[in-house]
Design a protein around this motif. Structure first.
Motif, PDB file in Angstrom:
ATOM      1  N   PHE A 139       0.798  -1.229   0.000  1.00 60.60           N
ATOM      2  CA  PHE A 139       0.000   0.000   0.000  1.00 60.60           C
ATOM      3  C   PHE A 139       0.828   1.276   0.000  1.00 60.60           C
ATOM      4  O   PHE A 139       0.282   2.369  -0.238  1.00 60.60           O
ATOM      5  N   HIS A 142       3.429   2.529  -5.314  1.00 61.77           N
ATOM      6  CA  HIS A 142       2.424   2.541  -6.372  1.00 61.77           C
ATOM      7  C   HIS A 142       3.143   2.268  -7.692  1.00 61.77           C
ATOM      8  O   HIS A 142       3.747   3.171  -8.280  1.00 61.77           O
ATOM      9  N   ARG A 204      -4.813   2.313   9.151  1.00 63.69           N
ATOM     10  CA  ARG A 204      -5.690   2.838   8.101  1.00 63.69           C
ATOM     11  C   ARG A 204      -6.186   4.234   8.477  1.00 63.69           C
ATOM     12  O   ARG A 204      -6.594   4.486   9.620  1.00 63.69           O
ATOM     13  N   GLU A 213      -3.818  -0.056   5.784  1.00 63.42           N
ATOM     14  CA  GLU A 213      -4.468   0.360   4.548  1.00 63.42           C
ATOM     15  C   GLU A 213      -4.650  -0.844   3.633  1.00 63.42           C
ATOM     16  O   GLU A 213      -3.905  -1.835   3.714  1.00 63.42           O
ATOM     17  N   ILE A 215      -4.144  -2.810   0.307  1.00 66.74           N
ATOM     18  CA  ILE A 215      -3.066  -2.782  -0.673  1.00 66.74           C
ATOM     19  C   ILE A 215      -3.615  -2.365  -2.043  1.00 66.74           C
ATOM     20  O   ILE A 215      -4.813  -2.507  -2.329  1.00 66.74           O
ATOM     21  N   ASP A 216      -2.742  -1.850  -2.876  1.00 62.25           N
ATOM     22  CA  ASP A 216      -3.139  -1.438  -4.221  1.00 62.25           C
ATOM     23  C   ASP A 216      -3.590  -2.643  -5.047  1.00 62.25           C
ATOM     24  O   ASP A 216      -3.073  -3.754  -4.852  1.00 62.25           O
ATOM     25  N   PHE A 305      -5.201  -6.737   3.236  1.00 59.65           N
ATOM     26  CA  PHE A 305      -4.717  -5.776   4.222  1.00 59.65           C
ATOM     27  C   PHE A 305      -4.106  -6.572   5.373  1.00 59.65           C
ATOM     28  O   PHE A 305      -4.237  -7.799   5.451  1.00 59.65           O
TER      29      PHE A 305
END
Length: 420
Positions: A139, A142, A204, A213, A215-216, A305
């Motif tokens: 997370f 990117h 978070r 958070e 994760i992407d 997460f």
């Protein structure tokens, strides 16, 4: 030697092998588990009240309870033959593979340590650290999907390797026993994660709960069968590759030979010029790296997460699987699939038949018991231990028969004849 004789000898060797005894231990555990299911079934308990009047009712109810529970487990873990679509039919197998994926890599790590003569109790902590590092990379960075997934996997492996290597370094440099250090590092990892999840580093945004958070999407393991509800993901492929790598490492590489030599006899390995300290650190680091991969599967494969219970009981179950498989990579893979089936099928067994899911834990515990006491399993099935049979002293060759003893009259005649 005839082909028939060779076949019989091969069959005897297979029956007496450790692998076959492990299979018998599983079968025996399922039998005992079936008996427990029958005993706890309400219908069987009711018919037991008039057992001596109509014993057939009790045996019928007991059989229906045990067979119904195991049939429900099969439908929930392997193949749902009552499903209306192909997805519903194969969803149980997908769940088994999903449950087994992190267990495979964690068990491979424990097996590597076992083969090096080290008892790694710290797989649980190594899974936690691997999951935490994988989630952080998932997370915070990117990146495009292939690169992001690769970094998540590498970060998890490095995190687990560092945690396992620390225990190996403590043993190599200070002589601290790995059982004690790995158990303590489990606690450290658990409470360290609980602390970090309440800090801005991972907590978070806008939440007071100890969760990270999400994760992407680029860090999520893709499904092996996209467009369906089947959850089996890329982590299972990674587990297969990890199994092949572990087999090659232990069976075909020079490093694996050194690790096995240290595990078999550290003093002899040291005399042969092998660095026992270096092998200890490397073995524990490799063990931790495999456990870290399990953490990556948990985060990027299923949960998305990081939370306090991210590792579940994977690290402790891995010890059981490695013992069941006798630390052999292929058997580890199969044993992990078996335990994954227990996990996936236990819930369905409880839902469909009302059988307590704790029965699955009892069966798993019995497997460990019978594996830890192979002599008991061999005795129950009437199998002779081939190792003891090989060490047993052979019967001496038959000596030539002694001449018959002479009667007193014959002895007297012989004396008189000599005197004459």
């Amino acid at each position: 030697m005839s082909e028939t004789t060779k076949g019989r000898q091969g069959w005897r060797a297979f029956v007496r092998s450790d692998g076959f005894v492990s299979v018998l231990a599983v079968v025996l555990s399922l039998i005992v588990g079936g008996i427990l299911i029958a005993v706890t079934n309400k219908d069987a308990q009711a018919s037991a009240a008039y057992f001596f009047a109509q014993p057939g009712d009790f045996f019928r109810d007991a059989w229906n309870a045990a067979s119904g529970a195991y049939a429900a487990m099969f439908r929930s873990a392997i193949f749902n033959y009552e499903g209306a679509t192909a997805t519903e039919m194969f969803n149980p197998l997908s769940e088994t593979l999903t449950q087994a994926t992190p267990l495979i890599t964690a068990s491979l790590g424990v097996a590597i340590a076992f083969r090096a003569g080290l008892f790694n109790i710290g797989a649980q902590g190594q899974v936690i650290i691997g999951a935490a590092v994988a989630g952080f990379v998932g997370f915070r960075l990117h990146l495009p999907a292939p690169l992001h997934i690769l970094l998540v996997v590498l970060a998890a492996a490095l995190g687990g390797a560092a945690w396992g290597g620390l225990a190996g370094w403590l043993k190599a440099k200070t002589g601290a026993h790995e059982v004690i250090t790995t158990i303590m590092l489990n606690y450290v990892a658990t409470y360290l994660l609980a602390f970090v999840l309440l800090t801005p580093l991972m907590q978070r945004t806008g939440s007071s709960d100890p969760v990270s958070e999400v994760i992407d999407p680029t860090a999520v393991f893709p499904q092996l069968i996209p467009g369906t509800t089947l959850r089996v993901h890329l982590g299972f492929v990674i587990a297969i590759l990890a199994t092949v790598f572990t087999w090659w490492l232990l069976s075909r590489s020079k490093l694996g030979y050194r690790l096995r030599a240290v595990g078999a006899n550290p003093e002899a390995a040291r005399t042969a010029g092998i660095s026992v300290a270096a092998c200890t650190v490397i073995a524990m680091a490799l063990s931790g790296a495999m456990a870290g991969l399990a953490g990556a599967s948990q985060v990027s494969g299923t949960e998305m997460f990081v939370a306090e219970g991210i590792a579940a009981t994977i690290g402790f179950d891995a010890i059981t699987v490695a013992l069941l498989a006798r630390s052999k990579p292929l058997w580890v893979f199969l044993a992990a699939l078996l335990f994954g089936a227990f996990r996936a099928g236990g819930v369905g067994m409880q839902t469909d038949t009302g059988t307590p899911v704790d029965i699955v834990l009892v069966v798993q515990s019995l497997i460990v018991l019978f594996i830890a006491a192979p002599a008991l399993t061999r005795t129950i099935f009437g199998i002779r231990d081939r190792k003891k049979a090989a060490k047993a002293p052979k019967a001496p060759k038959s000596a030539p028969p002694a001449p018959p003893a002479e009667t007193p009259a014959a002895q007297a005649a012989t004396v008189e004849g000599g005197a004459a």
